[in-house]
Scaffold this motif. Structure first.
Motif, PDB file in Angstrom:
ATOM      1  N   ARG A   1      41.177  39.919  36.690  1.00  0.00           N
ATOM      2  CA  ARG A   1      39.864  40.514  36.977  1.00  0.00           C
ATOM      3  C   ARG A   1      39.204  39.790  38.151  1.00  0.00           C
ATOM      4  NH1 ARG A   1      38.005  41.152  32.178  1.00  0.00           N
ATOM      5  NH2 ARG A   1      37.535  38.965  31.862  1.00  0.00           N
ATOM      6  N   LEU A   2      39.277  38.462  38.150  1.00  0.00           N
ATOM      7  CA  LEU A   2      38.722  37.665  39.242  1.00  0.00           C
ATOM      8  C   LEU A   2      39.376  38.042  40.571  1.00  0.00           C
ATOM      9  CD1 LEU A   2      36.934  35.295  40.205  1.00  0.00           C
ATOM     10  CD2 LEU A   2      38.852  33.795  39.656  1.00  0.00           C
TER      11      LEU A   2
ATOM     12  N   GLU B   1      38.133  41.429  41.801  1.00  0.00           N
ATOM     13  CA  GLU B   1      36.782  41.323  42.362  1.00  0.00           C
ATOM     14  C   GLU B   1      36.816  40.708  43.759  1.00  0.00           C
ATOM     15  OE1 GLU B   1      34.238  39.232  39.627  1.00  0.00           O
ATOM     16  OE2 GLU B   1      34.778  40.547  37.974  1.00  0.00           O
TER      17      GLU B   1
ATOM     18  N   ARG C   1      31.311  31.527  41.824  1.00  0.00           N
ATOM     19  CA  ARG C   1      32.183  31.474  40.657  1.00  0.00           C
ATOM     20  C   ARG C   1      32.608  30.042  40.340  1.00  0.00           C
ATOM     21  NH1 ARG C   1      34.014  36.499  38.628  1.00  0.00           N
ATOM     22  NH2 ARG C   1      34.806  35.153  36.999  1.00  0.00           N
TER      23      ARG C   1
END
Length: 76
Positions: free
Chosen positions: A17-18, A21, A42
């Motif tokens: 997911r990171l 993004e 982050r």
């Protein structure tokens, strides 16, 4: 039972997911500011010391003495 994404001995859902993004942020060479902002935010949220030098993001996890690891990557 069929194994679903993110299940098993290593949960890859968070890193995947990171990555999704991060790659969704336009960051052509010389204009990596938005990607650097994302990475810095982050890393800071994860508890690392973060420093910006232009579009470069430096992050440190200070845990006393011992072996060190250096990771190097490009944001463009």
């Amino acid at each position: 039972r069929r194994q679903r994404e993110g299940e098993g001995p290593v949960n890859v859902d968070g890193p995947a997911r990171l990555l999704r993004e991060l790659v969704a942020i336009a960051s052509p060479s010389g204009d990596e500011g938005a990607a650097a902002d994302f990475a810095a935010a982050r890393l800071a949220a994860a508890g690392l010391e973060v420093e910006r030098l232009g579009h470069t993001v430096l992050a440190r996890l200070v845990r006393g003495r011992g072996p060190r690891v250096l990771l190097n990557s490009h944001l463009d």
